[in-house]
Design a protein around this motif. Structure first.
Motif, PDB file in Angstrom:
ATOM      1  N   GLN A 120       0.831  -1.212   0.000  1.00 14.11           N
ATOM      2  CA  GLN A 120       0.000   0.000   0.000  1.00 14.11           C
ATOM      3  C   GLN A 120       0.868   1.265   0.000  1.00 14.11           C
ATOM      4  O   GLN A 120       0.577   2.226  -0.730  1.00 14.11           O
ATOM      5  CB  GLN A 120      -0.922  -0.011   1.222  1.00 14.11           C
ATOM      6  N   LEU A 121       1.934   1.264   0.784  1.00 13.29           N
ATOM      7  CA  LEU A 121       2.842   2.419   0.804  1.00 13.29           C
ATOM      8  C   LEU A 121       3.520   2.621  -0.538  1.00 13.29           C
ATOM      9  O   LEU A 121       3.676   3.761  -1.031  1.00 13.29           O
ATOM     10  CB  LEU A 121       3.896   2.236   1.905  1.00 13.29           C
ATOM     11  N   PHE A 122       3.900   1.498  -1.146  1.00 12.41           N
ATOM     12  CA  PHE A 122       4.573   1.616  -2.449  1.00 12.41           C
ATOM     13  C   PHE A 122       3.603   2.122  -3.501  1.00 12.41           C
ATOM     14  O   PHE A 122       3.971   2.920  -4.376  1.00 12.41           O
ATOM     15  CB  PHE A 122       5.144   0.247  -2.845  1.00 12.41           C
ATOM     16  N   ASP A 123       2.341   1.674  -3.423  1.00 14.42           N
ATOM     17  CA  ASP A 123       1.355   2.113  -4.405  1.00 14.42           C
ATOM     18  C   ASP A 123       1.081   3.617  -4.266  1.00 14.42           C
ATOM     19  O   ASP A 123       0.790   4.297  -5.270  1.00 14.42           O
ATOM     20  CB  ASP A 123       0.054   1.336  -4.227  1.00 14.42           C
ATOM     21  N   ARG A 124       1.163   4.203  -3.036  1.00 14.09           N
ATOM     22  CA  ARG A 124       0.948   5.639  -2.863  1.00 14.09           C
ATOM     23  C   ARG A 124       2.208   6.444  -3.144  1.00 14.09           C
ATOM     24  O   ARG A 124       2.191   7.678  -3.087  1.00 14.09           O
ATOM     25  CB  ARG A 124       0.459   5.928  -1.432  1.00 14.09           C
ATOM     26  N   GLY A 125       3.300   5.766  -3.420  1.00  8.78           N
ATOM     27  CA  GLY A 125       4.540   6.444  -3.767  1.00  8.78           C
ATOM     28  C   GLY A 125       5.355   6.890  -2.580  1.00  8.78           C
ATOM     29  O   GLY A 125       6.319   7.652  -2.731  1.00  8.78           O
ATOM     30  N   VAL A 126       4.997   6.407  -1.397  1.00  2.44           N
ATOM     31  CA  VAL A 126       5.754   6.808  -0.210  1.00  2.44           C
ATOM     32  C   VAL A 126       6.589   5.654   0.352  1.00  2.44           C
ATOM     33  O   VAL A 126       7.257   5.805   1.375  1.00  2.44           O
ATOM     34  CB  VAL A 126       4.791   7.322   0.885  1.00  2.44           C
ATOM     35  N   GLY A 127       6.524   4.520  -0.264  1.00  5.45           N
ATOM     36  CA  GLY A 127       7.300   3.371   0.191  1.00  5.45           C
ATOM     37  C   GLY A 127       8.397   3.002  -0.776  1.00  5.45           C
ATOM     38  O   GLY A 127       8.279   3.211  -1.987  1.00  5.45           O
TER      39      GLY A 127
END
Length: 355
Positions: A120-127
């Motif tokens: 989920q973090l990677f999908d929002r661009g913060v992970g």
């Protein structure tokens, strides 16, 4: 004239003597009825009835025998409990496997949550991609550990089941090779089971006789305690080598029929015989040697008289003789007193004569 009278008196006296001569005595004799033999006996041996199929079974795991549930001779059905091992070790392994599985299941739940959060973090661009890769790797590793823990638990359950020794077919217990309290290894022979459906006769034959058995040899198998319980049998197999101590070879015979009296372990008497050309066998006492010829005395049952008959011998031993002819089956011949008989002499057949 005086001489004439004297001669007449002598002739009259001689005539009276002839008239008063006693008749020929009737001689009692022993006799036997002639029978034709179609089988030759090769010997008689002791043996027993055994099951054709036997299995030696044991526990799949090592341990100490806690109980023995059946005795020798017991008939057991499929799935019957024969013996058990002390289950303490297996129960401990099962509890340890259950604990490992619970721990790894918890780890797997955490790994799933972490992998989902990193995704989920990677999908929002913060992970970071690296963090996502680590989380997914941990999830796969934990999943593999979970599968291994489940397999270990299943194995522990099986090990606990293996403390019980059960039959996989209907059988008769023929031997125990371990007792309660004894420690056994995995696969060690503990009990012998016999399948009672198919039985056979087992005997030990001399090594010298085995090599001389004709192909058409017939075995007459009879119970020793009750010979009326009998059947015939043929060879199924013979051990290829003789036992060094006894010089005998074990033979297993296929029974033509299996009488109800033939139970496992029944003691039997096995007579070997072979088909032969029909011949006449009589007691050796029937023979009389006269002027280099061999003869017997044949009884005329109607006239109750005897007459000599020349015969030719095929073989002879201490008790019997085998004749090639000279007499027929059903006739009776004298077995005792042959040297005191005369042709045409009246005889009385002893009612107790052997037949």
């Amino acid at each position: 004239m005086t001489r004439l009278l004297l001669l007449t008196a002598l002739l009259a006296l001689a005539a009276c003597s002839e008239k008063e001569a006693p008749p020929e005595p009737v001689r009692p004799v022993l006799s036997v009825e002639v029978k034709t033999l179609n089988q030759e006996d090769l010997g008689r041996f002791a043996g027993s009835i055994q099951a054709r199929y036997e299995s030696n079974v044991g526990f799949r795991i090592p341990g100490r025998i806690a109980s023995r549930n059946v005795d020798v001779g017991a008939e057991v059905e499929k799935g019957a409990l024969l013996a058990t091992l002390d289950p303490t070790d297996q129960q401990n392994r099962l509890r340890a496997a259950q604990g490992d599985l619970a721990r790894i299941e918890a780890q797997y739940i955490n790994a799933q949550a972490n992998a989902r959060r990193q995704q989920q973090l990677f999908d929002r661009g913060v992970g970071a991609q690296a963090q996502l890769d680590i989380a997914q790797t941990d999830l796969k590793t934990t999943k593999a550990s979970l599968d291994q823990a489940k397999a270990s638990l299943s194995q522990a359950k099986d090990q606990l089941d293996y403390v019980q020794l059960r039959t996989d077919h209907k059988a008769v217990v023929t031997a125990w090779n371990a007792e309660a309290g004894q420690v056994v290894t995995a696969g060690q022979q503990v009990v012998t089971l016999a399948q009672p459906d198919i039985k056979e006769a087992v005997i030990d034959l001399p090594d010298t006789l085995v090599d001389q058995l004709p192909p058409d040899v017939v075995f007459l198998v009879a119970a020793q305690l009750d010979p009326s319980i009998n059947t015939t049998a043929t060879i199924r197999e013979i051990e290829p080598q003789a036992q060094s101590a006894t010089r005998t070879r074990r033979a297993r015979l296929t029974l033509t029929e299996t009488p109800p009296g033939f139970r496992l372990g029944t003691a039997i008497s096995v007579t070997l015989s072979s088909a032969i050309k029909p011949r006449l066998e009589l007691p050796v006492s029937v023979l009389q040697e006269v002027d280099g010829k061999t003869r017997i005395w044949v009884i005329d049952p109607q006239a109750q008289t005897v007459s000599p008959r020349d015969v030719t011998l095929i073989s002879r031993n201490d008790s019997t003789v085998v004749l090639s002819g000279g007499v027929k089956a059903g006739q009776r011949v004298v077995t005792a007193g042959v040297n005191s008989l005369k042709p045409g002499q009246k005889v009385k057949i002893d009612e107790d004569s052997p037949r």
